[in-house]
Enzyme design. Structure first.
Site, mmCIF file in Angstrom:
data_model
loop_
_atom_site.group_PDB
_atom_site.id
_atom_site.type_symbol
_atom_site.label_atom_id
_atom_site.label_comp_id
_atom_site.label_asym_id
_atom_site.label_seq_id
_atom_site.Cartn_x
_atom_site.Cartn_y
_atom_site.Cartn_z
ATOM 1 C CE LYS A 96 -4.063 1.983 2.278
ATOM 2 N NZ LYS A 96 -5.111 1.784 3.300
ATOM 3 C CB SER A 171 -7.472 4.389 1.918
ATOM 4 O OG SER A 171 -6.992 3.620 3.007
ATOM 5 C CB SER A 195 -9.004 1.934 4.569
ATOM 6 O OG SER A 195 -9.447 3.267 4.583
#
Length: 500
Positions: A96, A171, A195
């Protein structure tokens, strides 16, 4: 060695049964370990998939293909030498873009950090690499990780592989879309208000928000007070458990870290959930609006638990005050992380980022005290609830994947959404309870958009949540349905790139 990938829907695309990119991570790791397939073959297959598919989906950013191939060759040599190897040996993963990666650009999706190259790995990245995973690059995120829609000024929007005109969530949206398309078999992510769970729901994959402290985090500016957690994503519950077994376990640099070793999650998941007492709430007991197409997709999913032998009834813990706890803690967290940058870089930040930081500026000592006291009361109400029930089932997201050109849904089931956070309540109300929560593929809307089921367990009940999710997954096989063939073959077109 072939693996047959089945589908629960005749309209879903056929997948090449020899395609390494849709083997489970568990099967891939075992095949590499037995030297039936090489790490180079596995990494090459995934890089080829990225080359074909990523231009339309935009899930992987800051690709480091040459480095990945070099590491794959080293992984094969290490295995041939007879040396001990980790449980993820040879598996490719993109991290990420909120997690620092030494020597690899880490932007947080923000122009402020567009050229930043860290000199050390985040602890989550350290653990995955230490277990033998090979870094492909980064996965796309919203600007500074804010919100559940992955779009930013640096790399643009990540598109949903089931419909390229729709959002991939966030996210960890890049991670979710990359998993769905076979660009990586496992992923790391983080979750403050949903997320890990929201993009899992939007992309028909599995995401676990672990108990706080289950996956240690370092570096961290405020390790005692954060509502954020790190956690795993994958296409199956078993692969999520495998990834958790590497990510979890104590670390002295995180004072919240739990003592249970990660190896506790490496065992075989038992699919028998007969006799469990299961609560189901379509609106979290506080009239959270949920679109009809989401409710319709989840209604059969709830019946599955009854068919598996569970005692199911509609109930929910009292979540009053959870809104205030989340909004105060999030604003405080945003100001702590990015407040010092606002004076200099305001013109380079989105209006939502500026708004949330300024919300943090306006907080007082009594505000923070109120959040602490309300969260304490919430903890005990939820603890008491789980003395009666073993599991709580909820919608993950209040909407199905929405138009990628929108900043966030303007309304849910006729209720206006005033801020970029409002439509995430079904996830963020659970965040502040401290309970583990799993998003598992549950169904599709009439238009073919994925919908996930949120499985919540008692405090530190991560294993129980995984077991229940596994039983549901095996009974339904919804997660076997892949994105359209046009996307997987790299011929998906994007007619309107205005969002990116």
């Amino acid at each position: 060695m072939n693996r047959t990938v089945t589908t629960s829907d005749a309209s879903a695309s056929d997948v090449d049964t020899t395609d390494l990119c849709f083997w489970t991570a568990t099967d891939l790791a075992a095949a590499i370990r037995r030297r039936e397939v090489s790490a180079r073959e596995v990494v090459t297959a995934h890089l080829e998939r990225i080359e074909r598919v990523n231009p339309a989906v935009n899930a992987i950013v800051s690709l480091v293909a040459d480095r990945a191939l070099e590491q794959a060759a080293e992984a094969d040599e290490l295995l041939a030498s007879g040396a001990d190897t980790g449980p993820l040996h040879g598996l490719p993963v993109a991290h990420k873009d909120l997690h620092d990666t030494a020597g690899i650009r880490t932007t947080f999706g923000s122009p402020v950090f567009a050229d930043r190259v860290p000199d050390r790995d985040h602890l989550v990245v350290q653990r995955l690499r230490g277990a033998g995973a090979i870094t492909l690059g980064k996965t796309n995120v919203p600007e500074l990780g804010m919100g559940s829609h992955t779009v930013n000024p640096v790399f643009g929007a990540t598109r949903n592989p089931y419909d390229l005109s729709r959002s991939a969530g966030g996210s960890s949206g890049g991670a979710g879309a990359a998993l769905a398309c076979g660009m990586q078999p496992i992923a790391d992510g983080s979750d403050t208000g949903g997320s890990l769970r929201n993009p899992a729901s939007f992309n028909n994959v599995v995401g676990l928000r672990p108990s706080p402290g289950r996956v240690p985090s370092w570096p961290d500016k405020a390790p005692w007070g954060q509502i954020s957690v790190k956690g795993p994503m994958a296409r199956t519950v078993t692969d999520v458990a495998l990834t958790l077994s590497v990510m979890a376990g104590p670390d002295p640099r995180d004072p919240r870290s739990l003592e249970t070793p990660g190896s506790a999650f490496a065992g075989q998941l038992d699919g028998d959930v007969r006799g469990l007492r299961v609560a189901w709430s379509p609106d979290l007991g506080v009239a959270v609006p949920v679109d009809a197409e989401v409710r319709d997709a989840l209604r059969p999913a709830v019946d599955v638990f009854a068919e598996l032998g569970c005692e199911v009834e509609e109930a929910c813990p009292d979540l009053s005050g959870a809104d205030e706890v989340f909004l105060i803690q999030r604003a405080w967290q945003m100001e702590l992380a990015y407040g010092p940058l606002l004076e200099e870089h305001r013109h380079r930040m989105s209006s939502d980022v500026v708004w949330n930081i300024e919300q943090g500026w306006g907080l007082s000592g009594p505000d923070l005290g109120l959040a602490q006291s309300q969260q304490a009361a919430l903890y005990h109400r939820v603890r008491t609830f789980f003395e009666t029930y073993d599991l709580l089932l909820l919608p993950v997201s209040q909407v199905a994947p929405f138009d990628v050109r929108l900043p966030y849904p303007g309304s849910v089931d006729g209720t206006p959404m005033e801020t970029y956070l409002d439509w995430m309540r079904s996830a963020y109300l659970i965040s502040v309870t401290g309970c583990p929560a799993l998003s598992v593929p549950a169904g599709f809307t009439a238009g073919g958009l994925p919908v996930g089921l949120q499985v919540v367990g008692p405090h530190r009940g991560d294993w129980e949540v995984l077991r229940a999710g596994y039983a549901f997954e095996q009974a339904t096989r919804v997660g076997d349905r892949r994105p359209p063939a046009a996307v997987l073959e790299g011929s998906g077109s994007v007619s309107d790139r205005s969002a990116s």
